[in-house]
Design a protein around this motif. Structure first.
Motif, PDB file in Angstrom:
ATOM      1  N   MET A   1       0.835  -1.200   0.000  1.00  0.00           N
ATOM      2  CA  MET A   1       0.000   0.000   0.000  1.00  0.00           C
ATOM      3  C   MET A   1       0.870   1.251   0.000  1.00  0.00           C
ATOM      4  N   THR A   2       0.503   2.203  -0.834  1.00  0.00           N
ATOM      5  CA  THR A   2       1.239   3.462  -0.888  1.00  0.00           C
ATOM      6  C   THR A   2       0.911   4.313   0.329  1.00  0.00           C
ATOM      7  N   GLU A   3       1.939   4.699   1.075  1.00  0.00           N
ATOM      8  CA  GLU A   3       1.753   5.533   2.255  1.00  0.00           C
ATOM      9  C   GLU A   3       2.011   6.988   1.882  1.00  0.00           C
ATOM     10  N   LYS A   4       1.023   7.842   2.151  1.00  0.00           N
ATOM     11  CA  LYS A   4       1.100   9.241   1.754  1.00  0.00           C
ATOM     12  C   LYS A   4       1.044  10.145   2.979  1.00  0.00           C
ATOM     13  N   ALA A   5       1.771  11.257   2.908  1.00  0.00           N
ATOM     14  CA  ALA A   5       1.862  12.140   4.063  1.00  0.00           C
ATOM     15  C   ALA A   5       1.705  13.596   3.655  1.00  0.00           C
ATOM     16  N   LEU A   6       1.281  14.385   4.640  1.00  0.00           N
ATOM     17  CA  LEU A   6       1.205  15.837   4.507  1.00  0.00           C
ATOM     18  C   LEU A   6       2.069  16.436   5.604  1.00  0.00           C
ATOM     19  N   VAL A   7       3.025  17.282   5.225  1.00  0.00           N
ATOM     20  CA  VAL A   7       3.946  17.896   6.180  1.00  0.00           C
ATOM     21  C   VAL A   7       3.586  19.365   6.358  1.00  0.00           C
ATOM     22  N   LEU A   8       3.414  19.783   7.615  1.00  0.00           N
ATOM     23  CA  LEU A   8       3.249  21.203   7.909  1.00  0.00           C
ATOM     24  C   LEU A   8       4.605  21.855   7.708  1.00  0.00           C
ATOM     25  N   PHE A   9       4.746  22.582   6.601  1.00  0.00           N
ATOM     26  CA  PHE A   9       6.047  23.110   6.178  1.00  0.00           C
ATOM     27  C   PHE A   9       5.993  24.631   6.151  1.00  0.00           C
ATOM     28  N   SER A  10       6.518  25.231   7.210  1.00  0.00           N
ATOM     29  CA  SER A  10       6.479  26.691   7.329  1.00  0.00           C
ATOM     30  C   SER A  10       7.586  27.359   6.539  1.00  0.00           C
ATOM     31  N   GLY A  11       8.677  26.628   6.318  1.00  0.00           N
ATOM     32  CA  GLY A  11       9.858  27.219   5.702  1.00  0.00           C
ATOM     33  C   GLY A  11      10.976  27.426   6.704  1.00  0.00           C
ATOM     34  N   GLY A  12      10.774  26.929   7.946  1.00  0.00           N
ATOM     35  CA  GLY A  12      11.777  27.052   8.985  1.00  0.00           C
ATOM     36  C   GLY A  12      12.594  25.777   9.160  1.00  0.00           C
ATOM     37  N   GLN A  13      13.556  25.830  10.079  1.00  0.00           N
ATOM     38  CA  GLN A  13      14.461  24.706  10.315  1.00  0.00           C
ATOM     39  C   GLN A  13      13.711  23.432  10.701  1.00  0.00           C
ATOM     40  N   THR A  17      13.351  19.934   8.453  1.00  0.00           N
ATOM     41  CA  THR A  17      13.853  18.646   8.927  1.00  0.00           C
ATOM     42  C   THR A  17      12.734  17.612   8.913  1.00  0.00           C
ATOM     43  N   CYS A  18      11.537  18.027   9.297  1.00  0.00           N
ATOM     44  CA  CYS A  18      10.385  17.115   9.253  1.00  0.00           C
ATOM     45  C   CYS A  18      10.059  16.692   7.828  1.00  0.00           C
ATOM     46  N   LEU A  19      10.235  17.599   6.878  1.00  0.00           N
ATOM     47  CA  LEU A  19       9.987  17.260   5.480  1.00  0.00           C
ATOM     48  C   LEU A  19      10.971  16.183   5.029  1.00  0.00           C
ATOM     49  N   ALA A  20      12.233  16.346   5.381  1.00  0.00           N
ATOM     50  CA  ALA A  20      13.228  15.333   5.035  1.00  0.00           C
ATOM     51  C   ALA A  20      12.901  14.001   5.705  1.00  0.00           C
ATOM     52  N   GLN A 155     -11.801   8.930  10.488  1.00  0.00           N
ATOM     53  CA  GLN A 155     -10.605   8.523   9.763  1.00  0.00           C
ATOM     54  C   GLN A 155      -9.630   7.838  10.721  1.00  0.00           C
ATOM     55  N   ARG A 156      -8.481   7.467  10.182  1.00  0.00           N
ATOM     56  CA  ARG A 156      -7.396   6.910  10.994  1.00  0.00           C
ATOM     57  C   ARG A 156      -6.106   7.670  10.676  1.00  0.00           C
ATOM     58  N   PHE A 157      -6.187   8.997  10.837  1.00  0.00           N
ATOM     59  CA  PHE A 157      -4.988   9.806  10.658  1.00  0.00           C
ATOM     60  C   PHE A 157      -3.956   9.456  11.728  1.00  0.00           C
ATOM     61  N   VAL A 158      -2.695   9.588  11.360  1.00  0.00           N
ATOM     62  CA  VAL A 158      -1.607   9.472  12.327  1.00  0.00           C
ATOM     63  C   VAL A 158      -0.862  10.807  12.340  1.00  0.00           C
ATOM     64  N   LEU A 159      -0.820  11.456  13.500  1.00  0.00           N
ATOM     65  CA  LEU A 159      -0.086  12.716  13.647  1.00  0.00           C
ATOM     66  C   LEU A 159       1.328  12.394  14.125  1.00  0.00           C
ATOM     67  N   HIS A 160       2.295  12.698  13.296  1.00  0.00           N
ATOM     68  CA  HIS A 160       3.695  12.416  13.619  1.00  0.00           C
ATOM     69  C   HIS A 160       4.391  13.702  14.077  1.00  0.00           C
ATOM     70  N   THR A 161       5.156  13.600  15.153  1.00  0.00           N
ATOM     71  CA  THR A 161       5.963  14.730  15.634  1.00  0.00           C
ATOM     72  C   THR A 161       7.384  14.229  15.888  1.00  0.00           C
ATOM     73  N   PRO A 162       8.172  14.066  14.836  1.00  0.00           N
ATOM     74  CA  PRO A 162       9.498  13.447  14.975  1.00  0.00           C
ATOM     75  C   PRO A 162      10.484  14.242  15.822  1.00  0.00           C
ATOM     76  N   LEU A 163      10.201  15.513  16.090  1.00  0.00           N
ATOM     77  CA  LEU A 163      11.119  16.333  16.883  1.00  0.00           C
ATOM     78  C   LEU A 163      10.684  16.467  18.338  1.00  0.00           C
ATOM     79  N   MET A 164       9.604  15.808  18.711  1.00  0.00           N
ATOM     80  CA  MET A 164       8.984  16.041  20.009  1.00  0.00           C
ATOM     81  C   MET A 164       9.963  15.948  21.172  1.00  0.00           C
ATOM     82  N   TRP A 165      10.866  14.987  21.144  1.00  0.00           N
ATOM     83  CA  TRP A 165      11.758  14.774  22.283  1.00  0.00           C
ATOM     84  C   TRP A 165      13.212  15.097  21.941  1.00  0.00           C
ATOM     85  N   LEU A 166      13.425  15.919  20.912  1.00  0.00           N
ATOM     86  CA  LEU A 166      14.781  16.306  20.514  1.00  0.00           C
ATOM     87  C   LEU A 166      15.063  17.754  20.900  1.00  0.00           C
TER      88      LEU A 166
END
Length: 244
Positions: A1-13, A17-20, A155-166
């Motif tokens: 299954m193709t996994e698709k994502a939407l990144v909140l991309f402000s244009g900041g650091q 990093t979240c986009l990458a 829905q079954r959205f998943v909210l990812h916050t990869p920087l939460m504990w960094l």
């Protein structure tokens, strides 16, 4: 299954990093920015330039960039991010850069767009480690919102916050792990974090006034990142640094 994502991309650091991070994990990634009358609106203008620097394999996964106008946030808030006022601490201990409800509104609109675009994963740069005490950046807030959005949209959205504990140094390190020094350099040169919206001088850590809380945090994180990188490259020998 193709996994698709939407990144909140402000244009900041952080969002860059979240986009990458998302492009390293998902098959198709779209980006979303919000124009809410912020003083540092110049960050939105950095997004296209940064997206163009991404390597070819990530470009192949990169979908459209969206921008939503949320002028109402400026109308109902009285903050240093939406007014030409001095940045300071409030009596309640929060900085006056806090825009009440901002991340809740952002993620709600992001989920609505993801619903229409058929995107299951939503990625944001919220962080509870190096932050200003914003309550809508806390992990508990994001988890509660995920439940509410899934119930409200069935829905079954998943909210990812990869920087939460960094911390900020670890965020720079994550960027290097994801895309090497090239990605780090692109984030330095092509993103924007300064609350005052000053592009100005290019510091070792990026553009900005160098004095606002956002610039100070980014600069401190960069200094720690460089210190850690030096320590990794020059480990101690017999109790002394290799370059002593």
């Amino acid at each position: 299954m193709t996994e698709k994502a939407l990144v909140l991309f402000s244009g900041g650091q952080d969002s860059a990093t979240c986009l990458a991070w998302a492009l390293s994990r998902f098959d198709h990634v779209e980006t979303l920015g919000f124009d809410y009358g912020q003083r540092h609106r110049i960050e939105l203008e950095c997004r296209d330039d940064f997206r163009r620097t991404l390597p070819a394999d990530w470009q192949a996964k990169l979908g459209p960039d969206h921008t939503l106008a949320l002028d109402a946030l400026k109308e109902i808030s009285d903050t240093a991010l939406t007014r030409e006022t001095e940045i300071a601490m409030r009596e309640d201990g929060l900085p006056n850069t806090f825009v009440p409800g901002r991340n809740i509104v952002f993620l709600t609109f992001a989920a609505a767009l993801a619903y229409r675009r058929g995107l299951r994963h939503v990625v944001g740069g919220m962080c509870e480690t190096d932050y200003s005490g914003y309550p809508d950046c806390r992990d508990d807030t994001i988890k509660a919102l995920q439940v509410a959005l899934n119930l409200g949209m069935a829905q079954r959205f998943v909210l990812h916050t990869p920087l939460m504990w960094l911390d900020k140094a670890q965020t720079w390190e994550l960027a290097e792990q994801l895309g090497g020094r090239k990605l780090v350099c692109d984030i330095v040169e092509k993103t924007h974090t300064c609350y005052k919206g000053e592009r100005g001088e290019l510091h070792p850590w990026g553009h900005g006034c160098g004095a606002c809380p956002a610039c100070e945090l980014r600069a401190r994180g960069w200094a720690e990142y460089e210190t850690r990188a030096h320590a990794r490259m020059h480990p101690p020998r017999n109790g002394k640094l290799a370059d002593d």
